[in-house]
Design an enzyme around this catalytic site. Sequence first.
Site: not given
Ligand code: F6R
Length: 261
Positions: A84, A153, A155
Site C-alpha cells: 500500500d 481492527n 485490517h
Molecule cells: C502496512 C500495512 C498495514 C500494517 C498494519 C500494522 O503496509 O499494510 O496493514 O501492516 O497497519 O501496522 P504496524 O506494524 O505499524 O502495527
Amino acid sequence: MLKWEEYIMGKYKEVLFMKIIICANEQELDRKAAEELANHIRRNPDTVVGLATGGTPVGMYKQLIDMHKNEGLDFSRAITFNLDEYVGIPYDHPCSYHAYMNDNLFDHVNISRDNINIPDGLSESLEQACTEYEEKIKSVGGIDIQILGIGHNGHIGFNEPGTPFDSITSVVELTASTREANSRFFDSIDDVPTHAVSMGIKTIMHAKKIVLLAKGADKADAMAKALYGPVTTDVPASVLQLHPNVTVFVDEGAGSKFPTK
Ligand code: F6R
C-alpha cells in the site's frame, strides 16, 4: 477456482491449516521471519515478494540487511510489490511508504530499482494506476511470498473491516482508528491522509505463501479473532484461515489471547 474462493461461495466448508510460531520476544520474531523470507530468496533468486510497511516489519528488514551484508543474501533478481501507499503524499515525504521502504530496506541491499513496485498514490488517474498494479503482479506470475502485518481492527494491507474478500487493488478510505494508530509517524493526526491505495484482499489471497507478523499485546485481540474467530469481512485478516499456506509469527504479547487447550 481456488479453495478459498469456493468457500466464499459456500461450496467448501473446511478451514485450512496454519503454521503458528510463538516467539519468545521481538528479536526472535524478527530473525525467524527474516530467515523465512531469506530462505525463499536463496532457493529462488527470482522470488516475487510482497512487502508490508508499519512498525512491525522494521526489525525483520534490519535482519535482512544484516544477512545481505554479512552472509551475501542476494536481492538482485528479487521483485517486490508493496501492499500500500498513502494517497497524496510525495514520495520523498518521510511518512510515505516509498521513503519508508528506501530507509528500511532498499537503500541498504542490492535490489534492482527496476524490480521495486509500490502503489502510486500520486497518479492523476488512481483507478488506472490500480489496474496497472494488478496487471503487473499478474505479468510476473503472481506473488510468491507476501509479508503482512495486522491492524488493531484486523485490517490487512489497508483493507479495513467490511472490505469484500474479492477486492483487488483500489483506493480505500482509512478508518478513524487506523489514522489514529498511524498518527504516531506524523506530526499530528490531521496530517495523516484519509485515503490510500491498497492491494485488495483477493490480490493478497492469491499469493502462493503468506507470512503474517504481529507484535505486542495490543495486537492480541485482533490476532485471536483473525486466527480463531469466524471468517468474516468484519475481521479482514480472518480470510487467511482459508489460505492453504500461511505462516504466522507472533511474540508472546500478540499470541496472549490465543485459546489454550
Ligand atoms: C502496512 C500495512 C498495514 C500494517 C498494519 C500494522 O503496509 O499494510 O496493514 O501492516 O497497519 O501496522 P504496524 O506494524 O505499524 O502495527
